[in-house]
Design an enzyme around this catalytic site. Structure first.
Site, PDB file in Angstrom:
ATOM      1  N   LYS A   1       7.100 -14.595  -3.150  1.00 40.14           N
ATOM      2  CA  LYS A   1       6.647 -15.616  -4.105  1.00 40.14           C
ATOM      3  C   LYS A   1       6.758 -15.117  -5.540  1.00 40.14           C
ATOM      4  CE  LYS A   1       1.828 -14.373  -4.234  1.00 40.14           C
ATOM      5  NZ  LYS A   1       1.280 -13.751  -3.076  1.00 40.14           N
TER       6      LYS A   1
ATOM      7  N   LYS B   1      13.417  -8.651  -0.379  1.00 40.31           N
ATOM      8  CA  LYS B   1      12.538  -9.456   0.469  1.00 40.31           C
ATOM      9  C   LYS B   1      12.276 -10.821  -0.175  1.00 40.31           C
ATOM     10  CE  LYS B   1       8.128  -8.721   0.596  1.00 40.31           C
ATOM     11  NZ  LYS B   1       6.746  -8.228   0.741  1.00 40.31           N
TER      12      LYS B   1
ATOM     13  N   LYS C   1       3.923  -2.430  -6.329  1.00 46.22           N
ATOM     14  CA  LYS C   1       3.120  -3.403  -7.092  1.00 46.22           C
ATOM     15  C   LYS C   1       2.664  -2.822  -8.418  1.00 46.22           C
ATOM     16  CE  LYS C   1       1.535  -6.621  -3.644  1.00 46.22           C
ATOM     17  NZ  LYS C   1       0.437  -7.226  -2.919  1.00 46.22           N
TER      18      LYS C   1
HETATM   19  P1  TYM Z   1       0.641 -11.144   2.544  1.00 49.29           P
HETATM   20  O1  TYM Z   1      -0.399 -12.117   2.136  1.00 49.29           O
HETATM   21  O2  TYM Z   1       1.492 -10.535   1.494  1.00 49.29           O
HETATM   22  O3  TYM Z   1       1.603 -11.778   3.620  1.00 49.29           O
HETATM   23  C1  TYM Z   1       1.082 -12.429   4.759  1.00 49.29           C
HETATM   24  C2  TYM Z   1       1.970 -12.170   5.954  1.00 49.29           C
HETATM   25  O4  TYM Z   1       3.301 -12.648   5.705  1.00 49.29           O
HETATM   26  C3  TYM Z   1       4.232 -11.621   5.982  1.00 49.29           C
HETATM   27  N1  TYM Z   1       5.389 -11.754   5.075  1.00 49.29           N
HETATM   28  C4  TYM Z   1       6.661 -11.708   5.473  1.00 49.29           C
HETATM   29  N2  TYM Z   1       7.202 -11.556   6.698  1.00 49.29           N
HETATM   30  C5  TYM Z   1       8.557 -11.560   6.784  1.00 49.29           C
HETATM   31  N3  TYM Z   1       9.377 -11.701   5.714  1.00 49.29           N
HETATM   32  C6  TYM Z   1       8.875 -11.869   4.466  1.00 49.29           C
HETATM   33  N4  TYM Z   1       9.691 -12.038   3.425  1.00 49.29           N
HETATM   34  C7  TYM Z   1       7.451 -11.873   4.307  1.00 49.29           C
HETATM   35  N5  TYM Z   1       6.618 -12.023   3.243  1.00 49.29           N
HETATM   36  C8  TYM Z   1       5.361 -11.934   3.734  1.00 49.29           C
HETATM   37  C9  TYM Z   1       3.468 -10.326   5.725  1.00 49.29           C
HETATM   38  O5  TYM Z   1       4.069  -9.228   6.384  1.00 49.29           O
HETATM   39  C10 TYM Z   1       2.107 -10.668   6.285  1.00 49.29           C
HETATM   40  O6  TYM Z   1       2.067 -10.496   7.687  1.00 49.29           O
HETATM   41  N6  TYM Z   1      -1.984  -6.982   3.295  1.00 49.29           N
HETATM   42  C11 TYM Z   1      -1.643  -8.261   3.879  1.00 49.29           C
HETATM   43  C12 TYM Z   1      -2.840  -9.142   4.159  1.00 49.29           C
HETATM   44  C13 TYM Z   1      -3.907  -8.526   4.991  1.00 49.29           C
HETATM   45  C14 TYM Z   1      -3.839  -8.297   6.392  1.00 49.29           C
HETATM   46  C15 TYM Z   1      -5.101  -7.759   6.746  1.00 49.29           C
HETATM   47  C16 TYM Z   1      -2.827  -8.482   7.355  1.00 49.29           C
HETATM   48  C17 TYM Z   1      -5.138  -8.137   4.557  1.00 49.29           C
HETATM   49  N7  TYM Z   1      -5.843  -7.675   5.639  1.00 49.29           N
HETATM   50  C18 TYM Z   1      -5.392  -7.394   8.061  1.00 49.29           C
HETATM   51  C19 TYM Z   1      -3.128  -8.111   8.662  1.00 49.29           C
HETATM   52  C20 TYM Z   1      -4.378  -7.574   9.013  1.00 49.29           C
HETATM   53  C21 TYM Z   1      -0.748  -8.983   2.885  1.00 49.29           C
HETATM   54  O7  TYM Z   1      -0.784  -8.732   1.706  1.00 49.29           O
HETATM   55  O8  TYM Z   1      -0.023  -9.977   3.433  1.00 49.29           O
END
Ligand code: TYM
Length: 339
Positions: free
Chosen positions: A204, A201, A118
């Protein structure tokens, strides 16, 4: 969990930074719904404090938070069964996040590949919050003594860090207070890839909208994107091993398997030998059948934002009732005072 002291409890979060994709749905939300239906206590959070580690326009953030709540509910999460809430409404997250900034080591955070991706070449200009992001994520989870965390594959390293923080805290203060969590990274679609490039991957932030299915796409758009999805000239194999070195084919079959709630092998035993010209229409039909009711329901829910706000406020009250005594105890263990 090996330590039976902690009752099973699920926690996960999604950033309300706009542009929800099929990756979020298959990698995370669909699993949340399955776990809810298995009857495990679950807490799901719109992690707005994480979202602001990169610039968010305030009005967009408000809208995206509500839209994310609508996505949770439209996908089948029941706010009576699971706790659904917004991170900034539960101040204990930021408080425990600070505590964990003092537990985590610079070297641990320096190894986080997501930060490197990032920040890119801009390391000096990104926010401090983007760097310490994983300590807040550990706080989100451990604030509830959660034991199981369903996520996509890209969050694996952050969850390892969460384990390290729990272990170090317990060790430093000679307690057995925070659980050592289990990541739940399972199923055929833990890493949904771009429809234009099977080595990237689905995200968005990809400049090409054709690379992803947005949860707001209507049936025509879903069909168009899947028809245009990159493939290779060969017929589909009959077993998963035949998808090695065929990233685009593997991605489309995995998406099909996840939507159909089956395995890649089961899909291939039906479609092995078919050309993409036959398989893609099957995938289009399935994707439209499963996804377009969700976007329709999201639009309906977004017509009543007051109701969404009510659901989130109620969720925050329930979340705080669990979080507050755990933070009290954390402070007490450390010799801090929480009035
Ligand atoms: P975030 O908001 O980027 O994504 C949310 C969830 O979607 C999953 N994901 C995917 N899974 C499979 N293939 C993809 N292309 C794909 N894109 C996104 C992510 O793995 C995630 O599960 N850091 C986390 C948010 C967070 C969190 C937490 C998660 C903050 N605190 C505590 C679990 C527990 C994040 O940025 O996810």
């Amino acid at each position: 969990m090996s330590d039976s002291k902690f009752a099973p409890r699920v926690f996960s979060g999604i950033q309300p930074s706009g542009g929800l994709t099929l990756g979020n749905y298959l990698g995370a939300l669909k699993k949340f719904v399955t776990m809810q239906n298995d009857g495990i206590e679950a807490i799901y959070c719109m992690v707005d404090l994480h979202a602001i580690t990169v610039w968010q326009d305030p009005e967009d953030l408000r809208k995206n938070t509500r839209e994310l709540a609508a996505f949770f509910i439209a996908s089948g999460l029941d706010p009576q069964k699971s706790i659904l809430f917004n991170q900034s409404q539960v101040p204990e997250h930021a408080q425990l996040g600070w505590v964990f900034n003092t537990v985590a080591r610079m070297g641990w955070l320096n190894r986080m590949t997501q930060f490197k991706d990032k920040a890119g070449k801009n390391k000096e200009k990104v926010s401090v919050g983007l760097f310490s992001y994983p300590t807040l994520m550990a706080a989100d989870i451990l604030l509830y003594h959660a034991t199981h965390v369903p996520v996509g594959d890209d969050q694996k390293q952050h969850l390892e860090l969460t384990r390290d923080i729990a272990i170090k805290f317990n060790h430093d203060y000679k307690v057995d207070f925070f659980p050592v969590i289990e990541p739940v990274i399972e199923g055929p679609a833990t890493r949904v890839m771009s429809l234009r490039d099977g080595s990237k991957k689905m995200s968005k932030s990809d400049p090409s909208d054709l690379s992803r299915i947005n949860m707001s796409d209507d049936a025509d758009m879903i069909a168009k994107k899947l028809r245009k999805a990159k493939t290779d000239p060969d017929a589909l194999p009959s077993e998963a091993a035949g998808l090695n070195d065929r990233p685009e084919a593997k991605n489309l079959v995995s998406i099909y398997a996840a939507l159909a709630e089956t395995s890649v092998d089961a899909v291939l035993s039906d479609v092995g030998g078919k050309q993409f010209s036959e398989f893609k229409p099957m995938l289009v039909d399935l994707a439209v059948e499963k996804l377009s009711p969700i976007s329709g329901e999201m639009s309906r829910l977004m017509e009543d934002t007051a109701e969404i706000d009510r659901v989130l406020a109620q969720g925050a009250t329930r979340a705080r009732a669990i979080a507050s005594p755990i933070l009290d105890k954390t402070y007490d263990i450390m010799g801090l005072v929480r009035s």
